[in-house]
Every structure is written in structure tokens, then in C-alpha cells.
Design a protein around this motif. Sequence first.
Motif, PDB file in Angstrom:
ATOM      1  N   LYS A  81      71.068  54.202  17.816  1.00 39.61           N
ATOM      2  CA  LYS A  81      70.659  53.555  19.067  1.00 39.61           C
ATOM      3  C   LYS A  81      69.197  53.846  19.388  1.00 39.61           C
ATOM      4  O   LYS A  81      68.455  52.968  19.800  1.00 39.61           O
ATOM      5  CB  LYS A  81      71.548  54.024  20.218  1.00 39.61           C
ATOM      6  N   VAL A  82      68.770  55.082  19.196  1.00 36.12           N
ATOM      7  CA  VAL A  82      67.375  55.456  19.457  1.00 36.12           C
ATOM      8  C   VAL A  82      66.435  54.710  18.518  1.00 36.12           C
ATOM      9  O   VAL A  82      65.424  54.168  18.940  1.00 36.12           O
ATOM     10  CB  VAL A  82      67.169  56.984  19.331  1.00 36.12           C
ATOM     11  N   ILE A  83      66.781  54.669  17.252  1.00 33.03           N
ATOM     12  CA  ILE A  83      65.948  53.964  16.274  1.00 33.03           C
ATOM     13  C   ILE A  83      65.852  52.490  16.622  1.00 33.03           C
ATOM     14  O   ILE A  83      64.769  51.905  16.606  1.00 33.03           O
ATOM     15  CB  ILE A  83      66.502  54.165  14.846  1.00 33.03           C
ATOM     16  N   SER A  84      66.982  51.872  16.952  1.00 32.18           N
ATOM     17  CA  SER A  84      66.998  50.438  17.272  1.00 32.18           C
ATOM     18  C   SER A  84      66.192  50.109  18.518  1.00 32.18           C
ATOM     19  O   SER A  84      65.578  49.053  18.603  1.00 32.18           O
ATOM     20  CB  SER A  84      68.435  49.943  17.458  1.00 32.18           C
ATOM     21  N   SER A  85      66.179  51.019  19.484  1.00 27.97           N
ATOM     22  CA  SER A  85      65.513  50.722  20.754  1.00 27.97           C
ATOM     23  C   SER A  85      64.058  51.173  20.825  1.00 27.97           C
ATOM     24  O   SER A  85      63.305  50.679  21.655  1.00 27.97           O
ATOM     25  CB  SER A  85      66.293  51.340  21.912  1.00 27.97           C
ATOM     26  N   THR A  86      63.628  52.084  19.944  1.00 22.94           N
ATOM     27  CA  THR A  86      62.276  52.619  20.078  1.00 22.94           C
ATOM     28  C   THR A  86      61.358  52.371  18.885  1.00 22.94           C
ATOM     29  O   THR A  86      60.143  52.405  19.043  1.00 22.94           O
ATOM     30  CB  THR A  86      62.303  54.143  20.322  1.00 22.94           C
ATOM     31  N   MET A  87      61.903  52.147  17.715  1.00 27.55           N
ATOM     32  CA  MET A  87      61.058  52.002  16.527  1.00 27.55           C
ATOM     33  C   MET A  87      60.818  50.542  16.186  1.00 27.55           C
ATOM     34  O   MET A  87      61.687  49.696  16.393  1.00 27.55           O
ATOM     35  CB  MET A  87      61.687  52.715  15.332  1.00 27.55           C
ATOM     36  N   GLU A  88      59.647  50.259  15.652  1.00 30.94           N
ATOM     37  CA  GLU A  88      59.295  48.907  15.249  1.00 30.94           C
ATOM     38  C   GLU A  88      60.251  48.425  14.154  1.00 30.94           C
ATOM     39  O   GLU A  88      60.398  49.070  13.126  1.00 30.94           O
ATOM     40  CB  GLU A  88      57.863  48.877  14.718  1.00 30.94           C
ATOM     41  N   GLY A  89      60.918  47.301  14.391  1.00 30.74           N
ATOM     42  CA  GLY A  89      61.816  46.731  13.392  1.00 30.74           C
ATOM     43  C   GLY A  89      63.125  47.460  13.232  1.00 30.74           C
ATOM     44  O   GLY A  89      63.793  47.318  12.214  1.00 30.74           O
ATOM     45  N   GLY A  90      63.541  48.212  14.227  1.00 30.92           N
ATOM     46  CA  GLY A  90      64.748  49.026  14.123  1.00 30.92           C
ATOM     47  C   GLY A  90      66.009  48.245  13.832  1.00 30.92           C
ATOM     48  O   GLY A  90      66.738  48.548  12.893  1.00 30.92           O
ATOM     49  N   GLU A  91      66.276  47.220  14.629  1.00 27.52           N
ATOM     50  CA  GLU A  91      67.500  46.442  14.426  1.00 27.52           C
ATOM     51  C   GLU A  91      67.479  45.724  13.085  1.00 27.52           C
ATOM     52  O   GLU A  91      68.479  45.678  12.375  1.00 27.52           O
ATOM     53  CB  GLU A  91      67.686  45.452  15.568  1.00 27.52           C
ATOM     54  N   LYS A  92      66.333  45.176  12.720  1.00 27.48           N
ATOM     55  CA  LYS A  92      66.218  44.472  11.438  1.00 27.48           C
ATOM     56  C   LYS A  92      66.406  45.440  10.274  1.00 27.48           C
ATOM     57  O   LYS A  92      67.041  45.107   9.276  1.00 27.48           O
ATOM     58  CB  LYS A  92      64.878  43.766  11.322  1.00 27.48           C
ATOM     59  N   ALA A  93      65.888  46.640  10.388  1.00 25.90           N
ATOM     60  CA  ALA A  93      66.037  47.632   9.319  1.00 25.90           C
ATOM     61  C   ALA A  93      67.510  47.954   9.078  1.00 25.90           C
ATOM     62  O   ALA A  93      67.949  48.050   7.929  1.00 25.90           O
ATOM     63  CB  ALA A  93      65.265  48.903   9.662  1.00 25.90           C
ATOM     64  N   PHE A  94      68.284  48.102  10.157  1.00 28.01           N
ATOM     65  CA  PHE A  94      69.716  48.380   9.990  1.00 28.01           C
ATOM     66  C   PHE A  94      70.437  47.188   9.376  1.00 28.01           C
ATOM     67  O   PHE A  94      71.333  47.352   8.552  1.00 28.01           O
ATOM     68  CB  PHE A  94      70.356  48.768  11.323  1.00 28.01           C
ATOM     69  N   LYS A  95      70.060  45.970   9.768  1.00 26.07           N
ATOM     70  CA  LYS A  95      70.678  44.775   9.189  1.00 26.07           C
ATOM     71  C   LYS A  95      70.346  44.681   7.711  1.00 26.07           C
ATOM     72  O   LYS A  95      71.224  44.385   6.889  1.00 26.07           O
ATOM     73  CB  LYS A  95      70.232  43.521   9.911  1.00 26.07           C
ATOM     74  N   ASP A  96      69.095  44.923   7.346  1.00 30.18           N
ATOM     75  CA  ASP A  96      68.697  44.882   5.937  1.00 30.18           C
ATOM     76  C   ASP A  96      69.466  45.922   5.125  1.00 30.18           C
ATOM     77  O   ASP A  96      69.900  45.655   4.006  1.00 30.18           O
ATOM     78  CB  ASP A  96      67.195  45.132   5.784  1.00 30.18           C
ATOM     79  N   ARG A  97      69.658  47.115   5.700  1.00 24.06           N
ATOM     80  CA  ARG A  97      70.411  48.172   5.011  1.00 24.06           C
ATOM     81  C   ARG A  97      71.858  47.754   4.810  1.00 24.06           C
ATOM     82  O   ARG A  97      72.434  47.957   3.745  1.00 24.06           O
ATOM     83  CB  ARG A  97      70.336  49.468   5.805  1.00 24.06           C
ATOM     84  N   GLN A  98      72.438  47.146   5.852  1.00 30.16           N
ATOM     85  CA  GLN A  98      73.830  46.704   5.747  1.00 30.16           C
ATOM     86  C   GLN A  98      73.968  45.614   4.687  1.00 30.16           C
ATOM     87  O   GLN A  98      74.912  45.631   3.886  1.00 30.16           O
ATOM     88  CB  GLN A  98      74.332  46.200   7.086  1.00 30.16           C
ATOM     89  N   ASP A  99      73.030  44.662   4.665  1.00 29.27           N
ATOM     90  CA  ASP A  99      73.079  43.603   3.665  1.00 29.27           C
ATOM     91  C   ASP A  99      72.945  44.162   2.257  1.00 29.27           C
ATOM     92  O   ASP A  99      73.587  43.688   1.319  1.00 29.27           O
ATOM     93  CB  ASP A  99      71.956  42.584   3.909  1.00 29.27           C
ATOM     94  N   LYS A 100      72.115  45.186   2.101  1.00 31.49           N
ATOM     95  CA  LYS A 100      71.849  45.747   0.775  1.00 31.49           C
ATOM     96  C   LYS A 100      72.943  46.702   0.296  1.00 31.49           C
ATOM     97  O   LYS A 100      73.383  46.647  -0.837  1.00 31.49           O
ATOM     98  CB  LYS A 100      70.504  46.477   0.797  1.00 31.49           C
ATOM     99  N   PHE A 101      73.378  47.605   1.185  1.00 27.54           N
ATOM    100  CA  PHE A 101      74.302  48.660   0.786  1.00 27.54           C
ATOM    101  C   PHE A 101      75.722  48.486   1.306  1.00 27.54           C
ATOM    102  O   PHE A 101      76.618  49.225   0.915  1.00 27.54           O
ATOM    103  CB  PHE A 101      73.776  50.028   1.254  1.00 27.54           C
ATOM    104  N   GLY A 102      75.929  47.573   2.252  1.00 29.01           N
ATOM    105  CA  GLY A 102      77.271  47.352   2.789  1.00 29.01           C
ATOM    106  C   GLY A 102      77.663  48.303   3.906  1.00 29.01           C
ATOM    107  O   GLY A 102      78.805  48.372   4.310  1.00 29.01           O
ATOM    108  N   TYR A 103      76.705  49.094   4.427  1.00 29.76           N
ATOM    109  CA  TYR A 103      76.988  49.993   5.565  1.00 29.76           C
ATOM    110  C   TYR A 103      75.760  50.192   6.392  1.00 29.76           C
ATOM    111  O   TYR A 103      74.666  49.885   6.017  1.00 29.76           O
ATOM    112  CB  TYR A 103      77.539  51.350   5.097  1.00 29.76           C
TER     113      TYR A 103
END
Length: 72
Positions: free
Chosen positions: A50-72
Motif C-alpha cells: 500500500k505504501v509503495i502504491s501510494s507514494t512511489m512513482e509508478g507503484g501500481e503499474k510496477a505491481f501489475k507488471d510483476r503480476q503479469d510477469k510472475f503470476g503474483y
Amino acid sequence: MQNRQLIFASRNANIVVNGSAELVGHLDLKDSGDRRFVITVAIDKLEVCKVISSTMEGGEKAFKDRQDKFGY
């Protein structure tokens, strides 16, 4: 066997999220100028996500990219 530790400070979520950081520390700055760790946990813990998604540049996109790549 060699032990190594790398410490990064970044506002770019891709380094933290896609680098599979083992420990993420979130610092808070008080009005007095004092700094303290608010959170120090692994990248898979909800509170740091939650902290990463709300405070870091590209946080939500980074988690989506990780999920697409690794499945989690």
C-alpha cells in the motif's frame, strides 16, 4: 560463501517491486526533522504494498507488471 547486502534509496517502484526486495523500509519525516522507520517488512506484505502504491512513482503499474510477469 560470501554474504552481500545492497541498499538502495529510490522513488522508482520498479527497482523495489520487480527487484524482489527482501526488506523494504519506509521512512517518515517528522516536523522536527527527525526520521524514523514506519515499516520494515518484506515486499509481499500488504502494508508495504500500500505504501509503495501510494507514494512511489509508478507503484501500481510496477505491481501489475510483476503480476503479469510472475503470476503474483
